[in-house]
Structures are given as structure tokens and as C-alpha cells.
Scaffold this active site. Structure first.
Site, PDB file in Angstrom:
ATOM      1  N   HIS B 127       0.681  -1.449  -0.108  1.00  0.00           N
ATOM      2  CA  HIS B 127      -0.118   0.331  -0.229  1.00  0.00           C
ATOM      3  C   HIS B 127       1.175   1.352   0.358  1.00  0.00           C
ATOM      4  O   HIS B 127       2.208   1.265   0.556  1.00  0.00           O
ATOM      5  CB  HIS B 127      -0.547  -0.491   1.377  1.00  0.00           C
ATOM      6  CG  HIS B 127      -1.656   0.686   1.440  1.00  0.00           C
ATOM      7  ND1 HIS B 127      -2.061   2.432   2.111  1.00  0.00           N
ATOM      8  CD2 HIS B 127      -3.088   0.673   1.580  1.00  0.00           C
ATOM      9  CE1 HIS B 127      -2.559   3.004   1.876  1.00  0.00           C
ATOM     10  NE2 HIS B 127      -3.784   2.183   1.333  1.00  0.00           N
ATOM     11  N   ASP B 204       3.530  -4.604   7.955  1.00  0.00           N
ATOM     12  CA  ASP B 204       2.208  -3.769   8.053  1.00  0.00           C
ATOM     13  C   ASP B 204       1.122  -4.508   8.113  1.00  0.00           C
ATOM     14  O   ASP B 204       0.430  -5.174   7.301  1.00  0.00           O
ATOM     15  CB  ASP B 204       1.859  -2.709   6.696  1.00  0.00           C
ATOM     16  CG  ASP B 204       0.662  -2.494   6.351  1.00  0.00           C
ATOM     17  OD1 ASP B 204       0.040  -2.414   7.188  1.00  0.00           O
ATOM     18  OD2 ASP B 204       0.808  -1.634   5.025  1.00  0.00           O
ATOM     19  N   GLN B 207      -4.126  -5.037   7.153  1.00  0.00           N
ATOM     20  CA  GLN B 207      -4.955  -6.220   6.557  1.00  0.00           C
ATOM     21  C   GLN B 207      -5.129  -6.871   7.444  1.00  0.00           C
ATOM     22  O   GLN B 207      -6.275  -7.673   7.378  1.00  0.00           O
ATOM     23  CB  GLN B 207      -4.736  -5.815   5.005  1.00  0.00           C
ATOM     24  CG  GLN B 207      -5.077  -4.679   4.098  1.00  0.00           C
ATOM     25  CD  GLN B 207      -6.326  -4.307   4.130  1.00  0.00           C
ATOM     26  OE1 GLN B 207      -7.317  -5.230   4.226  1.00  0.00           O
ATOM     27  NE2 GLN B 207      -6.903  -3.234   3.714  1.00  0.00           N
ATOM     28  N   LYS B 230     -10.250  -0.372  10.851  1.00  0.00           N
ATOM     29  CA  LYS B 230      -9.838  -1.682  10.032  1.00  0.00           C
ATOM     30  C   LYS B 230     -10.236  -2.892  10.688  1.00  0.00           C
ATOM     31  O   LYS B 230     -10.509  -3.957  10.134  1.00  0.00           O
ATOM     32  CB  LYS B 230      -8.748  -1.453   9.308  1.00  0.00           C
ATOM     33  CG  LYS B 230      -9.282  -0.793   8.251  1.00  0.00           C
ATOM     34  CD  LYS B 230      -7.588  -1.021   7.451  1.00  0.00           C
ATOM     35  CE  LYS B 230      -6.736   0.392   6.274  1.00  0.00           C
ATOM     36  NZ  LYS B 230      -7.710   0.348   5.533  1.00  0.00           N
ATOM     37  N   CYS B 372      -4.025   2.420  -3.744  1.00  0.00           N
ATOM     38  CA  CYS B 372      -3.242   2.332  -3.150  1.00  0.00           C
ATOM     39  C   CYS B 372      -1.781   1.754  -2.904  1.00  0.00           C
ATOM     40  O   CYS B 372      -1.586   1.557  -2.763  1.00  0.00           O
ATOM     41  CB  CYS B 372      -3.708   3.294  -2.088  1.00  0.00           C
ATOM     42  SG  CYS B 372      -4.667   4.383  -1.858  1.00  0.00           S
TER      43      CYS B 372
HETATM   44  C1  LIG Z   1      -2.329  -2.387   3.452  1.00  0.00           C
HETATM   45  C2  LIG Z   1      -2.840  -1.899   3.904  1.00  0.00           C
HETATM   46  N1  LIG Z   1      -1.667  -0.778   5.096  1.00  0.00           N
HETATM   47  C3  LIG Z   1      -1.422   0.876   5.374  1.00  0.00           C
HETATM   48  C4  LIG Z   1      -2.431   1.540   5.205  1.00  0.00           C
HETATM   49  C5  LIG Z   1      -3.118   2.495   5.804  1.00  0.00           C
HETATM   50  O1  LIG Z   1      -3.888   3.312   6.840  1.00  0.00           O
HETATM   51  P1  LIG Z   1      -4.892   3.740   7.775  1.00  0.00           P
HETATM   52  O2  LIG Z   1      -5.171   4.897   6.154  1.00  0.00           O
HETATM   53  O3  LIG Z   1      -5.756   4.367   8.613  1.00  0.00           O
HETATM   54  O4  LIG Z   1      -3.359   4.939   7.997  1.00  0.00           O
HETATM   55  C6  LIG Z   1      -4.182   0.280   4.016  1.00  0.00           C
HETATM   56  C7  LIG Z   1      -4.922   1.371   4.273  1.00  0.00           C
HETATM   57  O5  LIG Z   1      -5.567   1.812   3.004  1.00  0.00           O
HETATM   58  C8  LIG Z   1      -3.871  -0.776   4.396  1.00  0.00           C
HETATM   59  O6  LIG Z   1      -4.744  -1.599   3.528  1.00  0.00           O
END
Ligand SMILES: Cc1ncc(COP(=O)(O)O)c(C=O)c1O
Ligand SMILES: Cc1ncc(COP(=O)(O)O)c(C=O)c1O
Lengths: 146, 415, 415, 146
Positions: B127, B204, B207, B230, B372
Site C-alpha cells: 500500500h 504492516d 489488513q 479497519k 493505493c
Molecule cells: C495494507 C495497508 N496498509 C496501510 C494502510 C493505511 O491505513 P490508514 O489509512 O488507516 O493509515 C491501509 C489502508 O488504507 C492498508 O490497506
């Protein structure tokens, strides 16, 4: 507002049978400019052919969703024969009308573009409509400064 | 131990007020859970109670409500500590999001250690939040950011990069579960090898946190990041886990109230930071956010990770099978059927935006776009995909509705 | 125009559920409003409604609830735009706090422009959040951080520093109202002079926003920062106002989802940022926080800034007068009686901690400590002060309770 | 829990009449160490006087709130005559007892320190109690390594 309202027959018809679309690079135009929406990967190339300060023809090329393709196709019809100045003005009107829904008052749009009106309700799709119009404005500016 | 009873989504939906209006309006088929999940009453009420019953500044007040508010905040930290199996509450930093957590590590930890010629690895499926921060720090330090590329079926191709665990690798940042492919990466074995080689790893978990049980000690990672929103928790709060020695060597991204011990005049000497984790929580802490976050962890634990994981895996597989049965639909590359709650797909004739629009108007919330993850989509040769993602409150009727919506879209666009 | 009707705190208290339990427990005399204020039902309910009725990811979804959620988020930005008199909603960046907003400007705007030998000015009375970020960037760039010192009665001594508005001054960061002295600084005239000299100014409005009407156009500042939680809004969200040309020249502090247009592979070229203000809002936006923030602004506007300001000024003056009447108590230096809701004081024989403790147990919430303003306290020759701060729900009975508590403390410690 | 409970007579008595307090720098000690709580500006200096692996005397100096001063005063009485090893242990016990109220089990504290127990309920005041004990532990370590 349902999908049927958004994807009006006119719009779908343009999507299925786009006018003035090229499959290859646009040749011999007075200016060609590209617009891209990196957020969804859509890309539109607009080429303008001028004559006596008027838009003789517009061609487009590119990939995009139904709204993006239909908007480009309708654009080529809407501005053919218009003066360069009024075309530029129309680009600005489209931008104001779709770019800032809380602020803009209803502009006087040619009937041929009314089918796009339903997209105004869908903030996320505004860029799809505007992509070709922004490329057109850019092409006019390029031609003017050439 | 006997099999736990399966999740009953109809019962679960009663915990979520967003589904309560269903009789008045179109039933909501929410399949955008990878973007954000809905919130159970327990979480919403916990937040409201913080404001309505016990609200005060944190870590500073000497009156009873301030002491209680502080202890609620620190209790939330402990709940989350146990939720992820951390050794100490001091290894948990409340952040505003997973994104901020990752930025903290890139700017505060790696930046001061990275040198020209060093290499940082990420996977091809990251992401942007776990990609851009590393790209910036590498660019600044003239280090190289390299991709762990994917096999044809969308797995990290670890065999093809023996140099991953060797000099000059300085850091690895990897997602636990991909938000586009839905694939689950072998983070534990990767972390184990990396630790032997002295290479720090950030995982990370944005998910994975909602349906896999996390255990940072077993996983052996150095840093881990996720967001509350999430996993049924509030927006605006996330978590950075960092092993104690790693956090001790990190510079704070933000300076301000609450993160400093002694402040000097002028610029000659340096002010001295407070101890970890306060050092990384500049400004007034988001106590109601933390309490809501902990309530979400409790809710998830009460459902049971095992049961949640199964329910989601079963739904994802079913959705994948049914989608594959539709002429014109292709799933993204995969080895096994996706089980992590995420199915991404494209249609030969229908642009994902149009697909999502038609679905949306039929009450089916799916996502269209690059999610993203532009490096991944570029690699796949795609501009956008449609994505359906599942959670505890979904059931087969949501899949039915999705399939119906796709058929309507075909009727509109493919006649 | 006739005088507006004065605030009736008893009526106002009914808007705030925290005061509702008062019959069951000790009446809460909350005098720690400079740290954080309580929340009216309207704000708490607005947040809960976001989660329970219209919750979805922002700026990405194509389904109706996502479009509605996005438009609620952007509507909140417009409410706040009008609240502070900004020219365009694009001049407002949602941050996690005032602290983050200031860090963004120090790291993202000033850092790339500051050079060795340059000077940055702050006042002697800054909160650490409007001091440490400037200290760090000055230290890094070998620039000088200098204090606008105070007159004997606690005002900025602008006359004694003609060099303030001359080369090599590169930036001025100043608080609107001091969180310790309660003094209100002449930011408008300072900003006007600074603009003539081409020097950008950041105004820290954390302490003024709840009782002074802000108008960034009239104030002529380049940047302005405040938090929602000190103006009846939720925790975890704040605001950075930046003039359009200033924001256009700022690097984002955090990178991640939502703030980028096109993402390149590797580190050779740079990814291109999305337009302002999305560029500065990496990660999933805190929509419920923003909506709660706007609800707080609406609440404050419905009370009327003028009325709020008068009520608070009257209470502060009364408190100051009554405190001065107690043998052993000294107020901090002041020219006029403090009117900005804040009275700081010390007692000849009672340590502020002990004072706050005794008060706290009598149900009077006051603050003791350095109030995150160590440079100021060092200048005053104090280690700590006690501070009482007032808001719309306070009345004379809170002052009575404070005075009684001080008398009890004297009974304990001065016999 | 009321202020009267927290500020027990014993505690107040120590605050009003601190034992072993110096107004000037502590002279001729085996080790002197300082503890500061920058968050509230309190400072305590602890000097230890050793004899045969025992604490013969402790003196303190500094400024602080009632709890800080009382804790320092009580410290000087509680450890006088103890072996260095058990004093060090007592420092650790105090740290565990006040530093982490959710985790620690009730330790066996000398009666003379029981008056401090009420402070455990007040997280924000724990540092006030511990300031002198941390300085004492530090002083013992300094003396040992000298
Ligand atoms: C794999 C992954 N990493 C990071 C993020 C970033 O999360 P946030 O927007 O809550 O900071 C997301 C979701 O948007 C994601 O799906
Ligand atoms: C004057 C001033 N500036 C900045 C801040 C920081 O605000 P926050 O902690 O909400 O970021 C505060 C309050 O803590 C303050 O009083």
C-alpha cells in the site's frame, strides 16, 4: 438516483459508439494534449484542428470508464464549429459546474451536454467528466501560444 | 477442543447500528471492509461514555477525574498489548493511523541510520502508506528502494532474491496481507531469517489485524503498524508496536507537549525527551480514541479470531468461486483461492468505476481503483480493479447481491 | 445593536452530559478548561451518528454512503473555513492536533527554507508545542531561535527588539493567548508589520479559539493552528490553516494513501503529490472527528463568541480579584486583570501540586505544573504554578469552591 | 479517598519537620546524587554516609511538594542502620510498588513507610514519592563503583 438515471441512453450511446475517436496517435492536429487521472489510471488525449479562430474538429483517443469516454465523445460534438474563445469559456464552465458542486450556479450548457448533468451528484465521478475538458483547455492554450 | 460454533452474521449484525435502519432503506451490502469496517455499539458507546462520563486531560491532572481518565488511557494500552502479544505496554505507541506509524519509523528510526548505497526492500504489493515513506527516505539518503517481485500467481518471490538478507540491506518493510491480492505473506519466517541477519523488519498489519491473531513475540518483527478503523474501532487512531530497543533508538516525528522532560532555551543544547512511549505521543493524547480502540479489540476477542478468520475465509472463497463463474470476469493472479477477506477482479468490457457505480446504486458497496497500490497495478498491467472485501457481518446474501449487480452492469454496458 | 443577553451557565451546563450526574456525586467544579474542555451532547451525538448512520471511507468510494460520508467530511471543512474566515476550504488541513499542525509547518515549510545564520523568533511564553518544533529545525539548520522577551508585567516586549522585523529573521511563531499568563498578544498588528517585511507568521490559536472570534483574513497570518478538543470538540483532531501560496510550498510531513497522484517505482524519480489540502492528509481521513469538530464550531457560534468572551472575561476577573484577597497567594505578573479565561497563581507556603491535590479532592479541578511552558517558568523563577481556567459552563459557585479549597489547603499545610 | 487520607498526620508531620534535611550542599558524604522531576521542577539531593557496608546516615536537600519532602524525610529514617544491600532492595521495592500499580503485589514495607501507601492511588504523584528513592539508589551505585 439509480444507475439507469446516471447512465442515460445518450451517455451510453456515446460510450458504445464514441464519435471522433482514434485508435492511433492523433495526426496533424494543431495541438494535442493529454489528461490523466492517476487515481484510476484513465487517460484521454485530445487533438484540436483549427480554422479561422474556430474549432473545425476535435479527435480523442484513450481509455477510461463509460463516463469518461462519453464525456470525451460528447465534447467533440459540442465544440465542433464553435469559436476558440467560446470553447475556452465552455471548458471553464464545465470546470466550475463539476469541480465545485457546492458553489456553482447552473450554467447555460448546450443541450448536447445535458446528459452529463446526472454525474454532478457523484463527486467521485466528476474527474471522469472533466478529464477530456481539461485536456481540451490545455490544447487550446498550447495552440494559442504556438 | 471441539470446533467453535461458526459466526452467525445475522446475530453479529445486531451489534452494528449501521445495519439497523435496513428495513427503512435499501439493505446495505457493505463489501468495502478492506477500506474501513463498521463499528459495533460497544465501540460507539465506549467513546461516547468517555466524553459524557469521565473526560479530562491525560498524564497531567491531579484531580480524580484526570487520574481516572489517565488510567483508562493506559488501560487501553494494556488491552492492546495483550491483543498483539507484546512484552510490555511501553512497546506500544498510539498514533493517529497506520500511516503515521510507518512514517514515524521511516523518518525517526531509519533516516538517521541509512546511508548512500544502502538498500531497503519492500514487496511489490505494498500500500502507498508502506511504500512512499521508504521511498522518500531512500531518495533523501541516496539509498536504493527495491521490490521483492511477485511470482506469476501473486506470491512474494523470495527464492529469486538471495541478496535480500545480505549486505547492504538495511531494512525490510512488508505487508502481512495485501489489500489488493488478498494474499497472506509469510512474515514470521521472513522476520526470523532477517533477525538472524540483523536486519530490522516492519510488518504492516493494517489488513490482517481484523481476522488473524497477531503475536508480535512469535512473529519476531521489530515494528508493526495498524489502524483501529479497519478492526471495528474509531478513526483517527492507530498503533505502532516497536521492540523496546528499537523504540529507544527512534527520534520523535512530532515535538510538543507531553513528550519532553526538560526544555532548554535557545538552540545551543538539546531538550531531553520523556521516556518511551510518551516521547512519541506529542500533544494531548486521544483518550476516547484509545478507549474505543481497546473496546474494538475486546469485541474482536469476544467473537474469537479463529471463528472470525474461518467465517471470512469461507465467504471469500465462495465469492471467488461465484465470480469466476461469470463470463467476462477475471480474478487477479492467485495460487489458492483468496481467503483473507479480499477478492479483486476485472471485467473484460466493464470499467471498474462503472461496475462499482452500478453496484453502489444497487446497495452493494465495493471499491474500484488502484487501491493505493500503484506499483502493484502497474506490474499487473492494470489501471484499476474492482474489489469486494468481507467481514463478520457479511453473509451469502451479500454475495448474491454482488452477483446480481454485476449482471445488471452487464445488461447496461454489454448489450 | 443592544447588548446580547449574557450566558446563563446553568442553562449551558444542561448541554453537557458530564455535569448531569452531579446529583449522584460531588458537583464537578471543572477549572481545567485551558487543558481541554468538555463536550456538549451535540458534538457527542454528531460523532456517534457518523458511526451509526453514515460511515464509509472518504474520497474513494463510488457508492451512495461513501459519497455522503465524503460530502459530510468536506462540509465540515467548509464550516470551519467560515468559522475562521478563510478565503477557501483548500486553505484548511485537518491534522491530528495543534501540535501536529505546528510540526507540519516547521518540518515541511520552514525546514527547506532555513539556512545557517537565519533567525526564528518565538515569544518567551510559548507552549512546548509551539517551541520545540522550531528549536529542532533551528538546531538542524544551525539557525538561531530567539525569544521575544517579556516586560515586567508579562507582555511581549516588542519595543526592545527592532531587529525582529529585519534580516536575518526568517519566521515568527507566536501564541495568540498564553496558556499560563492568560495574556492576549497583539497578533494582528504583529502580522501586519511582518507581512510588510515579507516575514511569515504562524499564530498558535489553541488558547484563543474557544472565546475569541478568529478571522484569518483580518489577522493577516500565514499559518494558524488549533485543536478541536479545547473548543468543545473531539480529541484527536486539529486544524492547520495556511494561506494558499504558503501551503503550495509546503512538503508533506506524512506520506501514504490519499495524498499522492502518481507513484513511481524505485527511487530515481519523485512521486507526485495530490493537490492541496489532500496532499497533507495522508491515510484514511478522520471523518467523524471532522464532523464533531464542525459541530463544536457550530455550537460555539450558536452561543455567540461575543457572549462567550464576556462571560469568560467576567469570571476570570472575579477569580483574580478573589485570589488576590487571600494572604499568601500571588498571581503571575499581569498588566490588567487577566480576561482570557486563565489565572495562574502560587502560594507562599503551599506547593502547587499539593494545592491542586486538595482542590481536586474537593471536586475542584485545577492544574499544577509547568503547563508545558518551561522557558516561561524558568524566566519567572518558578518551578510550577497552579492554574484555574474558565469556560462557558462555569459560574461564581466554581470560584467559591476554589476559594474554599484553598482555605482547606491552608488549614492542612499552614497550621 | 480525601485529602485528609492522603496527607496523613505522619506525612504532614514529616513535611513540617523534615528529618535529616540540609539547607546547604551536603558535605563529606560517601556519595551525593540528585533526582529531578522536570515536569514539576522538584529537585532532591540525597547524600549517604556509609560504615561497614551499612547506611550510617542519609541526608537530603531540595525543594518539592509535601509528598516529595515527606518521602525524603521518611527515607532518611527508614534506611538508617540498614545494610547497603537491603537498602538497595528497598529502593527496588518502592520503585515496583509505586511505579507500576497495576502489576505489583503488596511488598513488605517497614511500618515507618506505611503512611505513603495512600499515594499509590494517585498515579500523578508517584514520581513525587520516588524522586528521593531513585536518588538514593543512584547514590548507592555511585558509592559502590567508587
Ligand atoms: C495494507 C495497508 N496498509 C496501510 C494502510 C493505511 O491505513 P490508514 O489509512 O488507516 O493509515 C491501509 C489502508 O488504507 C492498508 O490497506
Ligand atoms: C498555547 C497552546 N499551544 C498548543 C497546545 C497544544 O495543543 P494539543 O495538545 O491539542 O496539540 C496547547 C495545549 O496543550 C496550548 O495551550
Amino acid at each position: 438516483m439509480t444507475a439507469q438515471d446516471l447512465y442515460k441512453e445518450t451517455l451510453l450511446e456515446h460510450y458504445r459508439h464514441p464519435r471522433n475517436r482514434c485508435d492511433r496517435p492523433i495526426q496533424e492536429a494543431d495541438a494535442v494534449e493529454r489528461g490523466a487521472n492517476p487515481r484510476c489510471g484513465d487517460e484521454i488525449e485530445i487533438g484540436i484542428f483549427l480554422q479561422d479562430e474556430k474549432i473545425r474538429q476535435v479527435k480523442f483517443r484513450g481509455r477510461g470508464c463509460a463516463i469518461c469516454i462519453a464525456s470525451a465523445s460528447m465534447l467533440t460534438e459540442a465544440v465542433a464549429g464553435l469559436s476558440v474563445a467560446s470553447t475556452r469559456r465552455l471548458c471553464d464552465q464545465m470546470h466550475a459546474w463539476f469541480g465545485d458542486i457546492e458553489a456553482a450556479a447552473e450554467p447555460l450548457l448546450p443541450d448536447s451536454l445535458q446528459a452529463l448533468a446526472a454525474v454532478r451528484e457523484h463527486r467521485a465521478r466528476q474527474k471522469c467528466v472533466l478529464l477530456s475538458w481539461e485536456a481540451l483547455a490545455h490544447a487550446i492554450d498550447t495552440a494559442a501560444s504556438a | 477442543m471441539s470446533d467453535p460454533e461458526p459466526i452467525n452474521p445475522e446475530v453479529v449484525r445486531r451489534d452494528f447500528p449501521i445495519f439497523a435502519g435496513a428495513s427503512h432503506r435499501q439493505r446495505l451490502h457493505y463489501l468495502d471492509n478492506a477500506a474501513t469496517t463498521h463499528k459495533p455499539d460497544k465501540v460507539i458507546n465506549a467513546i461516547a461514555a468517555c466524553y459524557a462520563q469521565c473526560y479530562a486531560p491525560i498524564h497531567r491532572g491531579l484531580y480524580p477525574m484526570a487520574e481516572q481518565a489517565t488510567s483508562n488511557y493506559e488501560h487501553a494500552r494494556r488491552v492492546l498489548q495483550h491483543f498483539i502479544g507484546a512484552a510490555s505496554p511501553d512497546e506500544l505507541v498510539f498514533t493517529s493511523s497506520a500511516t503515521e506509524a510507518i512514517n514515524m519509523v521511516a523518518s525517526g528510526w531509519l533516516r538517521q541510520r541509512l546511508q548512500s548505497g544502502d538498500v531497503v526492500w519492500v514487496s511489490r504489493m505494498e500500500h502507498h502508506s508502506n511504500y512512499l515513506p521508504w521511498q522518500r527516505v531512500c531518495h533523501e539518503k541516496q539509498a536504493q528502494l527495491r521490490f521483492i517481485e511477485l511470482t506469476e500467481d501473486g506470491q512474494m518471490d523470495l527464492d529469486r532474491i538471495p541478496e535480500l538478507f545480505a549486505e547492504p540491506t538495511k531494512f525490510i518493510a512488508i505487508t502481512h496481507v495485501s489489500n489488493v491480492l488478498g494474499v497472506q505473506n509469510p512474515v514470521a519466517s521472513l522476520c526470523a531469517t532477517a533477525r538472524e541477519c540483523g536486519i530490522p523488519v516492519l510488518v504492516d498489519a493494517a489488513q490482517s489485524v481484523s481476522h488473524l491473531e497477531l503475536d508480535v513475540s512469535a512473529m519476531c518483527c521489530d515494528f508493526l503498524a495498524f489502524s483501529a478503523h479497519k478492526m471495528f474501532g474509531p478513526t483517527g487512531i492507530g498503533l505502532l508496536y516497536g521492540r523496546q530497543d528499537r523504540l529507544a533508538g527512534m527520534e520523535p516525528l512530532q515535538l510538543g507537549g507531553g513528550m519532553v522532560d526538560s526544555v532548554v532555551d535557545g538552540t545551543s543544547a538539546a531538550s531531553s525527551w520523556a521516556k518511551v512511549p510518551s516521547r512519541f505521543e506529542a500533544g494531548s493524547p486521544d483518550m476516547p480514541g484509545a478507549v474505543g480502540f481497546a473496546a474494538a479489540a475486546d469485541y474482536l476477542s469476544s467473537l474469537g479470531h479463529e471463528r472470525v478468520g474461518r467465517h471470512i475465509a469461507a465467504l471469500t472463497r465462495l465469492a471467488a468461486e461465484r465470480l469466476m463463474g461469470i463470463n467476462g470476469i477475471s480474478l487477479l493472479p492467485h495460487a489458492e483461492l483468496p481467503a483473507s477477506g479480499i477478492v479483486s477482479f476485472t471485467h473484460r468490457y466493464i470499467h471498474p468505476h462503472d461496475m462499482a457505480q452500478v453496484a453502489g446504486e444497487a446497495g452493494v458497496a465495493i471499491r474500484a481503483g488502484h487501491h493505493c497500490a500503484q506499483p502493484l497495478l502497474r506490474h499487473l498491467g492494470l489501471a484499476a480493479t474492482a474489489r469486494a472485501s468481507f467481514s463478520v457481518y457479511n453473509d451469502e446474501s451479500d454475495i448474491d447481491a454482488l452477483i446480481d449487480a454485476i449482471i445488471s452492469a452487464q445488461r447496461i454496458f454489454c448489450e
